[in-house]
Design a protein around this motif. Sequence first.
Motif, PDB file in Angstrom:
ATOM      1  N   ALA A 101       0.827  -1.207   0.000  1.00  0.00           N
ATOM      2  CA  ALA A 101       0.000   0.000   0.000  1.00  0.00           C
ATOM      3  C   ALA A 101       0.862   1.257   0.000  1.00  0.00           C
ATOM      4  N   VAL A 102       1.923   1.258   0.818  1.00  0.00           N
ATOM      5  CA  VAL A 102       2.816   2.423   0.869  1.00  0.00           C
ATOM      6  C   VAL A 102       3.529   2.611  -0.467  1.00  0.00           C
ATOM      7  N   MET A 103       3.990   1.521  -1.068  1.00  0.00           N
ATOM      8  CA  MET A 103       4.672   1.615  -2.359  1.00  0.00           C
ATOM      9  C   MET A 103       3.733   2.116  -3.450  1.00  0.00           C
ATOM     10  N   ALA A 104       2.452   1.736  -3.374  1.00  0.00           N
ATOM     11  CA  ALA A 104       1.492   2.194  -4.380  1.00  0.00           C
ATOM     12  C   ALA A 104       1.197   3.679  -4.208  1.00  0.00           C
ATOM     13  N   ILE A 105       0.992   4.114  -2.963  1.00  0.00           N
ATOM     14  CA  ILE A 105       0.664   5.516  -2.718  1.00  0.00           C
ATOM     15  C   ILE A 105       1.844   6.416  -3.043  1.00  0.00           C
ATOM     16  N   ARG A 142      10.550   2.537 -19.942  1.00  0.00           N
ATOM     17  CA  ARG A 142      10.056   2.939 -18.633  1.00  0.00           C
ATOM     18  C   ARG A 142      10.555   1.968 -17.564  1.00  0.00           C
ATOM     19  N   ASP A 143      10.863   2.510 -16.401  1.00  0.00           N
ATOM     20  CA  ASP A 143      11.370   1.706 -15.298  1.00  0.00           C
ATOM     21  C   ASP A 143      10.265   0.800 -14.775  1.00  0.00           C
ATOM     22  N   LEU A 144      10.477  -0.519 -14.830  1.00  0.00           N
ATOM     23  CA  LEU A 144       9.435  -1.467 -14.452  1.00  0.00           C
ATOM     24  C   LEU A 144       9.157  -1.460 -12.956  1.00  0.00           C
ATOM     25  N   PHE A 145      10.158  -1.180 -12.143  1.00  0.00           N
ATOM     26  CA  PHE A 145       9.922  -1.149 -10.699  1.00  0.00           C
ATOM     27  C   PHE A 145       8.985  -0.006 -10.339  1.00  0.00           C
ATOM     28  N   GLY A 146       9.248   1.172 -10.887  1.00  0.00           N
ATOM     29  CA  GLY A 146       8.366   2.308 -10.638  1.00  0.00           C
ATOM     30  C   GLY A 146       6.973   2.082 -11.195  1.00  0.00           C
ATOM     31  N   LYS A 147       6.885   1.507 -12.399  1.00  0.00           N
ATOM     32  CA  LYS A 147       5.578   1.247 -12.992  1.00  0.00           C
ATOM     33  C   LYS A 147       4.810   0.192 -12.194  1.00  0.00           C
ATOM     34  N   SER A 148       5.523  -0.786 -11.638  1.00  0.00           N
ATOM     35  CA  SER A 148       4.852  -1.809 -10.829  1.00  0.00           C
ATOM     36  C   SER A 148       4.302  -1.202  -9.542  1.00  0.00           C
ATOM     37  N   CYS A 149       5.059  -0.282  -8.943  1.00  0.00           N
ATOM     38  CA  CYS A 149       4.544   0.417  -7.766  1.00  0.00           C
ATOM     39  C   CYS A 149       3.304   1.227  -8.131  1.00  0.00           C
ATOM     40  N   GLN A 150       3.360   1.918  -9.254  1.00  0.00           N
ATOM     41  CA  GLN A 150       2.218   2.713  -9.696  1.00  0.00           C
ATOM     42  C   GLN A 150       1.019   1.822 -10.018  1.00  0.00           C
ATOM     43  N   ALA A 151       1.265   0.662 -10.616  1.00  0.00           N
ATOM     44  CA  ALA A 151       0.171  -0.238 -10.980  1.00  0.00           C
ATOM     45  C   ALA A 151      -0.567  -0.750  -9.753  1.00  0.00           C
ATOM     46  N   GLY A 152       0.115  -0.794  -8.611  1.00  0.00           N
ATOM     47  CA  GLY A 152      -0.539  -1.226  -7.388  1.00  0.00           C
ATOM     48  C   GLY A 152      -1.695  -0.322  -6.994  1.00  0.00           C
ATOM     49  N   ARG A 153      -1.670   0.929  -7.426  1.00  0.00           N
ATOM     50  CA  ARG A 153      -2.773   1.829  -7.091  1.00  0.00           C
ATOM     51  C   ARG A 153      -4.089   1.312  -7.655  1.00  0.00           C
ATOM     52  N   ILE A 154      -4.076   0.927  -8.922  1.00  0.00           N
ATOM     53  CA  ILE A 154      -5.307   0.450  -9.558  1.00  0.00           C
ATOM     54  C   ILE A 154      -5.639  -0.964  -9.090  1.00  0.00           C
TER      55      ILE A 154
END
Length: 335
Positions: free
Chosen positions: A6-10, A116-128
């Motif tokens: 949750a923290v990584m997504a936010i 695009r950086d996959l680690f950052g995109k994976s964190c962002q994808a956690g939001r949805i």
Amino acid sequence: LVLGLAVMAILADFFSPYPLDEINLQDTFIAPTAVHFVDAQGRFHLRPFVYAHELTIDPKTFEPTWSENTDKMYPVAFFVQGPEYKILGLIPSRLHLFGVEGDGRIHLMGTDKFGRDLFGKSCQAGRISLAMALFGTLISVTIGSVLGVASGYYGGRTDDLIQRFVEFVNCFPQLPLWMSLAAIVPRNWDSFRIFVIMSFIFALLSWTVLAREVRGKVMAFRETDFILAAKEMGASDARIIFLHLYPNSLSHVLVILTLTIPSIILAEAFLSFLGIGIQEPLISWGLLMRNAQNIQTLGQYPWMMSPVFFIIAAVLGFNFLGDGLRDAADPYATM
């Protein structure tokens, strides 16, 4: 696990060393960056570092390959200033968890076809993925608990009608129905409407189990002394349901809630992987894994499957949380 995801997504922008929507076609399909403590000469460094990446073309197959240049070393720094972003879309900040100085690049999970950086995109994808699973589960729990309490408390004809409706809903095959409904969602709708509709689709068939389990709990409670005492004192049905029956069933509802979330996460990932779930500009873990549909791409760039580890962590985390809540709510559980 749940709190960490949750923290990584936010705070996805904070955990990503580069802008989440940055497209750099010069950095396409870079393999995950290896973080070193020992250099090529065998010397140990207290501070982690990465080597520069260089692109080479195979003269026979013309296949591009990224390799490390051990002559260029870039120390990894923590809590560094980088590209500007807004925390929760409100608070401007330039602080990032980690990064490298100069022209060095660090990609813990590699990059995709757009660089695009996959680690950052994976964190962002956690939001949805997490928000949709939570929203869909709340809808499912609300419908299931309300119908379950009403069915168990009133009994008789009301119970028969609700239970026949539950059986009717259970007749539909879950996965094919999800795929059919997701496929007919118009792609020209805005992101918010697609998010809400997809949440309702995932909640459509997942409330029936909870409704029957809550019905059983309520039928056991309605003949107990405290319910009979409330009736003798003239308490209304609404008061008995919302102040006595439902609170005593809430522990069971919370357990079901935490165990339903991972099933919706897996369903969303499956549909998005097939291309009939979440679509751009929204991004989810399943949509990121869609880039690995091609066997040739997966064979050459296996790190494109790395977002699956976020799905595994989420499913395990919520299952562990559900087991813990179930043990905490069970008065007969062994210590």
